[in-house]
Design an enzyme around this catalytic site. Structure first.
Site, mmCIF file in Angstrom:
data_model
loop_
_atom_site.group_PDB
_atom_site.id
_atom_site.type_symbol
_atom_site.label_atom_id
_atom_site.label_comp_id
_atom_site.label_asym_id
_atom_site.label_seq_id
_atom_site.Cartn_x
_atom_site.Cartn_y
_atom_site.Cartn_z
ATOM 1 N N HIS A 163 12.490 -17.070 -0.678
ATOM 2 C CA HIS A 163 12.389 -16.047 0.369
ATOM 3 C C HIS A 163 11.392 -16.447 1.461
ATOM 4 O O HIS A 163 10.686 -15.600 2.013
ATOM 5 C CB HIS A 163 11.996 -14.680 -0.212
ATOM 6 N N ASN A 196 17.155 -6.911 -3.301
ATOM 7 C CA ASN A 196 18.029 -7.803 -2.540
ATOM 8 C C ASN A 196 19.150 -6.985 -1.910
ATOM 9 O O ASN A 196 19.311 -5.803 -2.228
ATOM 10 C CB ASN A 196 18.657 -8.858 -3.469
ATOM 11 N N HIS A 226 5.299 -7.182 -4.978
ATOM 12 C CA HIS A 226 5.256 -7.407 -6.421
ATOM 13 C C HIS A 226 5.953 -6.242 -7.130
ATOM 14 O O HIS A 226 5.512 -5.096 -6.978
ATOM 15 C CB HIS A 226 3.793 -7.514 -6.862
HETATM 16 FE FE1 HDD Z 1 11.844 -12.688 -6.598
HETATM 17 C C1 HDD Z 1 9.980 -13.304 -3.859
HETATM 18 C C2 HDD Z 1 13.643 -10.328 -4.875
HETATM 19 C C3 HDD Z 1 13.988 -12.376 -9.269
HETATM 20 C C4 HDD Z 1 9.880 -14.735 -8.409
HETATM 21 N N1 HDD Z 1 11.816 -11.967 -4.724
HETATM 22 C C5 HDD Z 1 10.970 -12.348 -3.728
HETATM 23 C C6 HDD Z 1 11.255 -11.610 -2.542
HETATM 24 C C7 HDD Z 1 12.297 -10.773 -2.827
HETATM 25 C C8 HDD Z 1 12.646 -11.003 -4.210
HETATM 26 C C9 HDD Z 1 12.953 -9.795 -1.884
HETATM 27 C C10 HDD Z 1 10.551 -11.771 -1.216
HETATM 28 C C11 HDD Z 1 9.419 -10.795 -1.073
HETATM 29 C C12 HDD Z 1 8.786 -10.962 0.278
HETATM 30 O O1 HDD Z 1 9.455 -10.645 1.275
HETATM 31 O O2 HDD Z 1 7.641 -11.408 0.316
HETATM 32 N N2 HDD Z 1 13.521 -11.626 -6.963
HETATM 33 C C13 HDD Z 1 14.041 -10.642 -6.163
HETATM 34 C C14 HDD Z 1 15.091 -9.951 -6.880
HETATM 35 C C15 HDD Z 1 15.203 -10.542 -8.105
HETATM 36 C C16 HDD Z 1 14.201 -11.585 -8.161
HETATM 37 C C17 HDD Z 1 15.889 -8.787 -6.335
HETATM 38 C C18 HDD Z 1 16.128 -10.196 -9.226
HETATM 39 C C19 HDD Z 1 16.282 -9.001 -9.672
HETATM 40 N N3 HDD Z 1 11.942 -13.446 -8.466
HETATM 41 C C20 HDD Z 1 12.883 -13.180 -9.432
HETATM 42 C C21 HDD Z 1 12.520 -13.830 -10.675
HETATM 43 C C22 HDD Z 1 11.338 -14.490 -10.439
HETATM 44 C C23 HDD Z 1 11.001 -14.231 -9.050
HETATM 45 C C24 HDD Z 1 13.306 -13.750 -11.957
HETATM 46 C C25 HDD Z 1 10.496 -15.317 -11.363
HETATM 47 C C26 HDD Z 1 10.449 -15.203 -12.639
HETATM 48 N N4 HDD Z 1 10.243 -13.871 -6.177
HETATM 49 C C27 HDD Z 1 9.558 -14.580 -7.101
HETATM 50 C C28 HDD Z 1 8.302 -15.206 -6.550
HETATM 51 C C29 HDD Z 1 8.339 -14.755 -5.052
HETATM 52 C C30 HDD Z 1 9.609 -13.937 -4.999
HETATM 53 C C31 HDD Z 1 8.174 -16.679 -6.811
HETATM 54 C C32 HDD Z 1 8.217 -15.814 -3.979
HETATM 55 C C33 HDD Z 1 7.284 -15.281 -2.939
HETATM 56 C C34 HDD Z 1 6.722 -14.105 -3.548
HETATM 57 O O3 HDD Z 1 7.253 -13.894 -4.783
HETATM 58 O O4 HDD Z 1 5.870 -13.389 -3.066
HETATM 59 O O5 HDD Z 1 7.204 -14.703 -7.201
#
Ligand code: HDD
Length: 714
Positions: free
Chosen positions: A77, A150, A341
């Site tokens: 993202h 999402n 978060h």
């Molecule tokens: Fe995630 C970012 C949505 C599964 C780990 N995620 C991130 C963002 C969105 C989502 C919208 C961007 C937030 C922003 O604008 O800063 N993610 C989802 C959805 C998931 C999902 C809807 C499934 C239901 N994500 C998911 C899993 C993991 C992560 C299973 C790890 C185990 N996601 C992350 C992250 C991020 C992230 C690595 C990257 C940047 C951040 O968090 O701040 O922690």
């Protein structure tokens, strides 16, 4: 010197942010230490042509700061755009939740929302074929609540353990870092073809949902099932939905590819401009509620994030409205530094045991530590809660808070025991007391084994045009895959969902659908597992199709903020331009005058009309509809201009509404539109200047069912 008057917006978060804003108007340039700078052009040197001096602290400060301006982009993202707004509740939801912002209809809750693509880097195109992030931070009086969703209601995988694998597979391949912001490559499809649990999500990401017309025209979903807890401690399962007031719409893939070149910031710009034009984007918040006792009655496992609850089974109740009404002042400070978060919750909202959600609860804070560099990221203005923060967490890089007093531990007597723990009656948080009695195991429930039913439900629910788009998307994506075995394996998966879909994709690839897909089809299983236990269960459709899953609903949600191109040249009939413009502006559309040259166009009466874009600086793919005003000289000039003819043909190809003054027929006759000009109004062509019908046609978004016959070379 007069200090610039700052208007403080009347929203608690905005007032709070105002304290940290710097306003450069009518000020003098200073160093970071507040020293006024007299010369910002030249470094300190030993003589006019001599070397720069180490002493030059002004030069050193400026360059040092510059050298450290970048922070790591989000691991996923990374590319996004954000905006401020408010959430207004319609009616108290106290029977389900004690969360105050979902009980109190008198207070509008400030929010910050960030939309994003998933796979691309910060500088990648907005129009990548990808899921979109839809993350909302509610600044509530009980603390921040983040709904990190999402634009697709399900996910690729069922367990967070697979998230790094999924992302490694979709990101550019590690040896040469290609392709950027694209899933159309071997490693992604290699992984997907081995993981049938991704089948449902694949249907969504290959559908039009993955190429939205605008962030403002996409739905949002919380994806994971959460719990709402009421004052009595009773729990209900909940799925969150955001429904855009403008309806959910997509562009064509051919457009998406072209927009990526013509304006890679298309979605970011669209959001920004809508807010600047005060055409505030709006969504309704919907909830699907499942009583705890009904958990096992729906035919799906609510803990499995690859499943949705069809709206026919559990209706979506609309409970409030989100309005985005303010652009950020500074992209980095707000949109880049905002840290979401799913674990930021408030009393009245709680998690479920969805294994994807459970892993997410770890990942988000962890990633902020490397992205924002310190455990104090909650002190960054955009991340600060509007409710008071008191605890004994201390120090660390870039600590802003000056904690007073002698104690930073609990219990204490020296500090009078403060800060005190909050009783439940004082709003203290307590986790939902779910009874758990289980063995510690690494395994997956057999109720997670139905990988194809909802994939089929989604496919069944698409219109004919949408099915064609989905098929073409798979032909494109798999067509870019080099290893044939991967494509064949994917055809095997697709054949489990729908035989005809698989055959149509196979025809495009020049391959055969395997008669009997390899067994076990699921290779993402533990080393010692019995493959049979992991075999996907046969398709069981609870309902045949669900209207909510299609975007091709032929609903007219009006034309507010829709962009209409006016194609003109010198000698345009000013009256026909004005009349059409007034009719469209009255309905809230945005009209742009496009001409062969910039500056002004002289109309037939000798008056000057300002030009917004030239045929060189814009393109049809950046508009929703086209109008061609009259004026013989204008039409004659456009007829000689290949770019104008291309503009019309391309608008036609993408099935957008086209209206024209009768004078323009001479121009229409040299385009592909001519062969369809006798079609009735339902075809999106209004060549008799019928504005009312044109406006209704724009409101329908596109005429996708005519796409095949309009596939002209443009
Ligand atoms: Fe995630 C970012 C949505 C599964 C780990 N995620 C991130 C963002 C969105 C989502 C919208 C961007 C937030 C922003 O604008 O800063 N993610 C989802 C959805 C998931 C999902 C809807 C499934 C239901 N994500 C998911 C899993 C993991 C992560 C299973 C790890 C185990 N996601 C992350 C992250 C991020 C992230 C690595 C990257 C940047 C951040 O968090 O701040 O922690």
């Amino acid at each position: 010197m007069a200090k610039k008057k700052v208007t403080i917006p009347d929203n608690e978060k905005q007032q709070e942010l105002e304290r940290d804003k710097e306003h450069p108007e009518d000020t003098l340039l200073t160093t970071n230490q507040g020293l006024k700078i007299n010369d910002n052009q030249n470094s300190l040197k030993a003589g006019e042509r001599g070397p720069s001096l180490l002493e030059d602290f002004i030069l050193r400060e400026k360059i040092t700061h510059f050298d450290h301006e970048r922070i790591p982009e989000r691991i996923v993202h990374a590319r996004g755009a954000g905006a401020h707004g408010i959430f207004q509740l319609y009616a108290s939801q106290e029977k389900y939740t004690k969360a105050k912002f979902l009980n109190d209809t008198n207070t509008a809750t400030p929010v910050f929302v960030r939309f994003s693509t998933v796979a691309g880097s910060r500088g990648s195109s907005d129009l990548a074929r990808d899921a979109r992030g839809f993350a909302v931070k509610f600044y509530t009086e009980e603390g921040n609540y983040d709904l990190v969703g999402n634009n697709i209601p399900v996910f690729f995988i069922q367990d967070a353990m697979k998230f790094p694998d999924l992302i490694h597979a979709v990101k550019p391949e590690p040896h040469h870092e290609m392709p950027q912001a694209a899933s159309a490559h071997d490693t992604f499809w290699d992984f997907i073809s081995l993981m049938p649990e991704a089948a449902h999500m694949i249907m969504w990401v290959m559908s039009d949902r993955a190429i939205p017309r605008s962030y403002r025209m996409m739905e949002g979903f919380g994806v994971n099932t959460f719990r709402l807890i009421n004052e009595k401690g009773e729990a209900h399962f909940v799925k969150f939905h955001w429904k855009p007031v403008l309806g959910a719409h997509a562009v064509a893939w051919d457009e998406a590819l072209k927009i990526s070149g013509k304006d890679p910031d298309f979605h970011r710009r669209d959001l920004w401009e809508a807010i600047e034009n005060k055409q505030y984007p709006e969504w309704e918040l919907g909830i699907q509620i499942v009583a705890a006792a009904d958990e096992h009655t729906l035919g799906i496992d609510l803990l499995d994030p690859t499943k949705l609850i069809p709206e026919e089974q559990v209706p979506v109740e609309m409970i409030g409205k989100l309005t985005l009404n303010r652009n950020p002042d500074n992209f980095f400070a707000e949109t880049e530094q905002v840290a979401f978060h799913p674990g930021h919750i408030v009393p009245g909202i709680d998690f479920t045991n969805d294994p994807l959600l459970q892993g997410r609860l770890f990942s988000y804070t962890d990633t902020q530590l490397s992205r924002l560099g310190s455990p104090n990221f909650h002190e960054i203005p955009i991340n600060r809660a509007i409710s008071a923060v008191h605890n004994n967490q201390r120090d660390g890089h870039m600590r802003q808070t000056i904690n007073t007093g002698r104690t930073s531990y609990q219990p204490n007597t020296i500090g009078g025991g403060c800060p005190f723990q909050a009783k439940l009656s004082e709003g203290g948080f307590t986790s939902y007391e779910e009874r758990i009695d289980a063995h510690k195991i690494r395994d997956r429930s057999e109720s997670f084994s139905d990988h194809f039913s909802q994939a089929k439900l989604f496919y069944n629910s698409q219109s004919t045009a949408e099915k064609k788009h989905l098929t073409d998307a798979l032909r494109f994506e798999l067509g870019k895959v080099e290893i044939t075995a991967i494509k064949t394996r994917m055809l095997g998966i697709l054949s489990q969902i729908d035989r005809l879909l698989a055959e149509n994709v196979a025809a495009g690839l020049g391959l055969e659908v395997p008669e009997q897909p390899e067994k076990p089809i699921n290779q993402g299983i533990p080393a010692d597992a019995d493959p049979e236990k992991y075999e996907p269960t046969p398709i069981h459709l609870i309902i045949e199709s669900s209207a909510a899953l299609s975007m091709d609903r032929k609903e007219n949600k009006g034309i507010v903020s829709r962009k209409v191109a006016f194609l003109v040249a010198d000698g345009v009939d000013g009256q026909s331009l004005e009349d059409a413009r007034d009719a469209l502006l009255d309905e809230g559309a945005v009209v742009k005058v496009i001409a062969p040259h910039g500056g002004f166009i002289r109309n037939a009466d000798g008056e000057d009309i300002p030009v917004d874009h030239t045929l060189l600086t814009t393109a049809s793919v950046l508009f929703d509809a086209l109008y061609i005003p009259g004026g013989a000289a204008s039409i004659a000039a456009l007829k000689q201009d290949p770019d104008a003819i291309h503009f019309i043909n391309e608008t036609f190809r993408h099935c957008k509404a086209i209206a024209a003054h009768p004078d323009a027929h001479a121009l229409i006759n040299v385009t592909y539109v001519a062969s369809h000009a006798d079609k009735n109004k339902d075809s999106g062509l209004y060549l008799d200047d019928d504005m009312e019908a044109f406006i209704a046609g724009i409101g329908l978004h596109r005429f996708w069912d005519l796409e095949e016959e309009r596939k002209v070379p443009a």
